[in-house]
Scaffold this motif. Structure first.
Motif, PDB file in Angstrom:
ATOM      1  N   ASN A  27       0.809  -1.222   0.000  1.00  0.00           N
ATOM      2  CA  ASN A  27       0.000   0.000   0.000  1.00  0.00           C
ATOM      3  C   ASN A  27       0.842   1.271   0.000  1.00  0.00           C
ATOM      4  OD1 ASN A  27      -2.620  -1.145  -0.099  1.00  0.00           O
ATOM      5  ND2 ASN A  27      -2.460  -1.671   2.057  1.00  0.00           N
ATOM      6  N   ASP A  28       1.876   1.344   0.827  1.00  0.00           N
ATOM      7  CA  ASP A  28       2.669   2.577   0.878  1.00  0.00           C
ATOM      8  C   ASP A  28       3.350   2.897  -0.444  1.00  0.00           C
ATOM      9  OD1 ASP A  28       2.029   3.596   3.351  1.00  0.00           O
ATOM     10  OD2 ASP A  28       3.779   2.740   4.376  1.00  0.00           O
ATOM     11  N   PHE A  29       3.670   1.886  -1.239  1.00  0.00           N
ATOM     12  CA  PHE A  29       4.307   2.127  -2.538  1.00  0.00           C
ATOM     13  C   PHE A  29       3.294   2.326  -3.658  1.00  0.00           C
ATOM     14  CE2 PHE A  29       7.991  -0.353  -0.700  1.00  0.00           C
ATOM     15  CZ  PHE A  29       8.804   0.756  -0.554  1.00  0.00           C
ATOM     16  N   VAL A  30       2.081   1.829  -3.474  1.00  0.00           N
ATOM     17  CA  VAL A  30       1.062   1.961  -4.520  1.00  0.00           C
ATOM     18  C   VAL A  30       0.291   3.265  -4.339  1.00  0.00           C
ATOM     19  CG1 VAL A  30      -1.020   0.946  -5.535  1.00  0.00           C
ATOM     20  CG2 VAL A  30       0.886  -0.534  -4.866  1.00  0.00           C
ATOM     21  N   SER A  31      -0.311   3.445  -3.176  1.00  0.00           N
ATOM     22  CA  SER A  31      -1.188   4.613  -2.977  1.00  0.00           C
ATOM     23  C   SER A  31      -0.888   5.382  -1.701  1.00  0.00           C
ATOM     24  CB  SER A  31      -2.647   4.151  -2.955  1.00  0.00           C
ATOM     25  OG  SER A  31      -2.837   3.210  -1.906  1.00  0.00           O
ATOM     26  N   GLY A  32       0.090   4.932  -0.927  1.00  0.00           N
ATOM     27  CA  GLY A  32       0.384   5.547   0.371  1.00  0.00           C
ATOM     28  C   GLY A  32       1.468   6.586   0.319  1.00  0.00           C
ATOM     29  N   SER A  33       2.307   6.595   1.354  1.00  0.00           N
ATOM     30  CA  SER A  33       3.294   7.661   1.545  1.00  0.00           C
ATOM     31  C   SER A  33       4.300   7.794   0.399  1.00  0.00           C
ATOM     32  CB  SER A  33       4.034   7.462   2.868  1.00  0.00           C
ATOM     33  OG  SER A  33       4.702   6.212   2.879  1.00  0.00           O
ATOM     34  N   LEU A  34       4.573   6.723  -0.313  1.00  0.00           N
ATOM     35  CA  LEU A  34       5.487   6.782  -1.461  1.00  0.00           C
ATOM     36  C   LEU A  34       4.798   6.340  -2.758  1.00  0.00           C
ATOM     37  CD1 LEU A  34       8.741   5.396   0.206  1.00  0.00           C
ATOM     38  CD2 LEU A  34       8.276   7.757  -0.465  1.00  0.00           C
ATOM     39  N   GLY A  35       3.481   6.359  -2.752  1.00  0.00           N
ATOM     40  CA  GLY A  35       2.707   5.920  -3.907  1.00  0.00           C
ATOM     41  C   GLY A  35       2.764   6.909  -5.059  1.00  0.00           C
ATOM     42  N   SER A  36       2.334   6.413  -6.223  1.00  0.00           N
ATOM     43  CA  SER A  36       2.323   7.267  -7.412  1.00  0.00           C
ATOM     44  C   SER A  36       1.265   6.756  -8.385  1.00  0.00           C
ATOM     45  CB  SER A  36       3.691   7.250  -8.095  1.00  0.00           C
ATOM     46  OG  SER A  36       3.943   5.968  -8.659  1.00  0.00           O
ATOM     47  N   LYS A  37       0.912   7.584  -9.337  1.00  0.00           N
ATOM     48  CA  LYS A  37      -0.022   7.168 -10.394  1.00  0.00           C
ATOM     49  C   LYS A  37       0.584   6.020 -11.214  1.00  0.00           C
ATOM     50  CE  LYS A  37      -3.290  10.188  -9.675  1.00  0.00           C
ATOM     51  NZ  LYS A  37      -4.398   9.725  -8.862  1.00  0.00           N
ATOM     52  N   ALA A  38       1.894   6.067 -11.441  1.00  0.00           N
ATOM     53  CA  ALA A  38       2.553   5.006 -12.201  1.00  0.00           C
ATOM     54  C   ALA A  38       2.452   3.675 -11.458  1.00  0.00           C
ATOM     55  CB  ALA A  38       4.015   5.365 -12.464  1.00  0.00           C
ATOM     56  N   ALA A  39       2.616   3.711 -10.141  1.00  0.00           N
ATOM     57  CA  ALA A  39       2.498   2.487  -9.333  1.00  0.00           C
ATOM     58  C   ALA A  39       1.070   1.963  -9.373  1.00  0.00           C
ATOM     59  CB  ALA A  39       2.937   2.758  -7.900  1.00  0.00           C
ATOM     60  N   GLU A  40       0.108   2.840  -9.225  1.00  0.00           N
ATOM     61  CA  GLU A  40      -1.301   2.421  -9.286  1.00  0.00           C
ATOM     62  C   GLU A  40      -1.625   1.810 -10.637  1.00  0.00           C
ATOM     63  OE1 GLU A  40      -3.719   5.820  -8.252  1.00  0.00           O
ATOM     64  OE2 GLU A  40      -2.997   5.826  -6.174  1.00  0.00           O
ATOM     65  N   ALA A  41      -1.018   2.335 -11.685  1.00  0.00           N
ATOM     66  CA  ALA A  41      -1.330   1.892 -13.049  1.00  0.00           C
ATOM     67  C   ALA A  41      -0.872   0.463 -13.331  1.00  0.00           C
ATOM     68  CB  ALA A  41      -0.698   2.849 -14.067  1.00  0.00           C
ATOM     69  N   ILE A  42       0.145  -0.039 -12.610  1.00  0.00           N
ATOM     70  CA  ILE A  42       0.629  -1.394 -12.899  1.00  0.00           C
ATOM     71  C   ILE A  42      -0.114  -2.476 -12.119  1.00  0.00           C
ATOM     72  CG2 ILE A  42       2.924  -0.555 -13.535  1.00  0.00           C
ATOM     73  CD1 ILE A  42       3.890  -1.970 -10.854  1.00  0.00           C
ATOM     74  N   VAL A  43      -0.946  -2.103 -11.159  1.00  0.00           N
ATOM     75  CA  VAL A  43      -1.638  -3.101 -10.328  1.00  0.00           C
ATOM     76  C   VAL A  43      -2.394  -4.130 -11.178  1.00  0.00           C
ATOM     77  CG1 VAL A  43      -3.431  -3.449  -8.570  1.00  0.00           C
ATOM     78  CG2 VAL A  43      -1.683  -1.679  -8.242  1.00  0.00           C
ATOM     79  N   PRO A  44      -3.199  -3.722 -12.163  1.00  0.00           N
ATOM     80  CA  PRO A  44      -3.902  -4.737 -12.966  1.00  0.00           C
ATOM     81  C   PRO A  44      -2.953  -5.693 -13.693  1.00  0.00           C
ATOM     82  CG  PRO A  44      -4.910  -2.585 -13.281  1.00  0.00           C
ATOM     83  CD  PRO A  44      -3.634  -2.355 -12.522  1.00  0.00           C
ATOM     84  N   ALA A  45      -1.859  -5.196 -14.231  1.00  0.00           N
ATOM     85  CA  ALA A  45      -0.899  -6.057 -14.941  1.00  0.00           C
ATOM     86  C   ALA A  45      -0.248  -7.051 -13.985  1.00  0.00           C
ATOM     87  CB  ALA A  45       0.162  -5.213 -15.640  1.00  0.00           C
TER      88      ALA A  45
END
Length: 176
Positions: free
Chosen positions: A11-29
């Motif tokens: 969570n912290d790397f996807v949408s949390g303290s160090l998250g980003s739109k690029a990280a969120e974008a790879i979740v489905p893949a």
């Protein structure tokens, strides 16, 4: 045998303290890749960046003074979609640094010459590259693969630079 290594999809790397739109974008893949490996009988391992309350006093914390992945917090947990896709079907390696020697040793004992070891996750330019190069050192007879579209870096520039570095070290880069 095929092995999938899911790196730090927390969570912290996807949408949390160090998250980003690029990280969120790879979740489905990443989730699709996990489901495919499960369906095909591949082995799956997952790393969890793991820090503690004293993180800001550690050498890493002094260089990156952003609390993240503190064990037991919501930020430390795998992103919900990733956890659902894995559904308990992965060897889990907690690590307090960028690469996991424990994971590399595990693979050196379980993977055979000619096996494919594929990495996906976060961050391409820190933990993915560190784990890929450790795995390459511990398993030189295996093909180490990184799926560029199932990874994200801190920046697009550093993501691409890490992919070039891994390719230079004889890792196969797919979707680059």
């Amino acid at each position: 045998m095929k092995h999938l290594i899911v790196v730090d999809m927390q969570n912290d790397f996807v949408s949390g303290s160090l998250g980003s739109k690029a990280a969120e974008a790879i979740v489905p893949a990443v989730c699709e890749k996990i489901k495919r490996y499960k369906a095909e009988g591949g082995k799956i391992a997952m790393t969890l960046d793991t820090h503690f309350k004293d993180y800001l006093e550690t050498p890493e914390g002094k260089k990156l003074p952003v609390e993240h992945c503190i064990k037991g917090t919501e930020g430390w947990q795998p992103a919900a979609q990733v956890a659902e896709a894995i559904d308990g079907c992965a060897e889990v390696f907690e690590k307090s640094t960028f690469g996991s020697v424990e994971l590399a040793k595990y693979l050196s004992e379980t993977a055979k010459a000619g096996d494919e070891i594929e990495l996906c996750g976060l961050c391409t330019d820190i933990c993915v590259v560190s784990n890929a190069l450790l795995i390459k050192a511990f398993c030189p007879e295996c093909e180490v693969i990184v799926d560029a579209k199932a990874c994200a870096g801190v920046t697009e520039e550093s993501h691409r630079a890490a992919l070039v570095t891994m390719a230079s070290c004889q890792c196969r880069i797919d979707n680059f």
